[in-house]
Each structure stands twice: as structure tokens, then as C-alpha cells.
Write a protein that holds these residues in place. Structure first.
Motif, PDB file in Angstrom:
ATOM      1  N   UNK A  52     -69.144   7.463 -19.033  1.00 53.69           N
ATOM      2  CA  UNK A  52     -68.748   8.704 -19.117  1.00 53.69           C
ATOM      3  C   UNK A  52     -70.319   9.749 -18.477  1.00 53.69           C
ATOM      4  N   UNK A  53     -70.083  10.176 -18.546  1.00 52.67           N
ATOM      5  CA  UNK A  53     -71.660  11.066 -17.191  1.00 52.67           C
ATOM      6  C   UNK A  53     -71.968  12.372 -18.563  1.00 52.67           C
ATOM      7  N   UNK A  58     -65.505   8.126 -26.685  1.00 46.97           N
ATOM      8  CA  UNK A  58     -64.507   7.932 -26.717  1.00 46.97           C
ATOM      9  C   UNK A  58     -63.484   8.732 -25.692  1.00 46.97           C
ATOM     10  N   UNK A  59     -64.761   9.205 -24.104  1.00 51.52           N
ATOM     11  CA  UNK A  59     -63.777   9.777 -22.902  1.00 51.52           C
ATOM     12  C   UNK A  59     -63.139   9.849 -22.657  1.00 51.52           C
ATOM     13  N   UNK A  60     -62.060   9.860 -22.452  1.00 53.94           N
ATOM     14  CA  UNK A  60     -61.058   8.834 -21.203  1.00 53.94           C
ATOM     15  C   UNK A  60     -60.259   9.956 -20.977  1.00 53.94           C
ATOM     16  N   UNK A  68     -65.462  15.458 -17.504  1.00 54.25           N
ATOM     17  CA  UNK A  68     -64.609  14.199 -17.296  1.00 54.25           C
ATOM     18  C   UNK A  68     -64.171  14.366 -16.114  1.00 54.25           C
ATOM     19  N   UNK A  69     -63.228  15.195 -15.919  1.00 56.67           N
ATOM     20  CA  UNK A  69     -62.109  15.333 -14.643  1.00 56.67           C
ATOM     21  C   UNK A  69     -63.271  15.574 -13.355  1.00 56.67           C
ATOM     22  N   UNK A  70     -64.697  16.319 -13.381  1.00 54.40           N
ATOM     23  CA  UNK A  70     -65.563  16.597 -12.081  1.00 54.40           C
ATOM     24  C   UNK A  70     -66.039  15.407 -11.692  1.00 54.40           C
TER      25      UNK A  70
END
Length: 96
Positions: A52-53, A58-60, A68-70
Motif C-alpha cells: 500500500x502507498x 488492510x488496504x485492498x 489506493x485508487x490513484x
């Protein structure tokens, strides 16, 4: 990453990907065509391309962090770069 490359100049990677002279343009013939990602894998640093950036565990897609999306787009580009650029390309560019 540049710091890690400098370390590689002096260390033989166990998997035989690079020899100490690799970055002085004397690359093992079997290693020339390997992607740069192989360096990360040999150094157990390839998880950086998956994280994760923000470093959240727990990022998904289901539970995304604010970036996340960027970052997903950037991460794909980064992975592609590390897969497409070979060790030979890297050595050639460092000697320029």
C-alpha cells in the motif's frame, strides 16, 4: 533504489543473478535478459511493488486507503517498468 544498486556492486547475489563486476558491464550471460525485478527479488525487496502507498496492511479493493485508487495506476506502471527493463539495460544506462 540507487543505494541498493551501489551495494550490488560489491556483493555477489546468491542466486547467481549478478556477479560483483555486473555493473561494470561484465554481466553474467544468463543474467543479461532478466528483468530488474529479479534484483529486488534476490534482495527480498520485491514486496515494495505490492505494498500500500501508505503502508497500511488492510488496504485492498474492498477496503481502500485514501490513495489506493490513484496509486494502483502508478503501481502498475512501476511493476511494468521493473519487468520490462532488463539488467543489461540498467547496466548500459549506468555506464552512460
Amino acid at each position: 533504489f540507487a543505494k541498493k544498486i551501489n551495494e550490488i556492486k560489491h556483493v555477489h547475489i546468491n542466486e547467481g543473478l549478478l556477479h560483483a563486476a555486473a555493473l561494470t558491464h561484465d554481466i553474467d550471460k544468463n543474467a543479461k535478459k532478466l528483468p530488474v525485478r529479479a534484483i529486488l527479488e534476490a534482495m527480498n525487496e520485491d514486496e515494495v511493488l505490492e505494498k500500500c502507498a501508505l503502508g497500511l496492511k488492510r488496504c485492498s479493493e474492498v477496503n481502500p486507503c485514501p490513495m489506493h485508487h490513484q496509486y494502483k495506476v502508478i503501481k502498475k506502471q512501476l511493476k511494468d517498468l521493473f519487468e520490462m527493463k532488463t539488467i543489461q539495460n540498467l547496466a548500459d544506462e549506468m555506464l552512460m
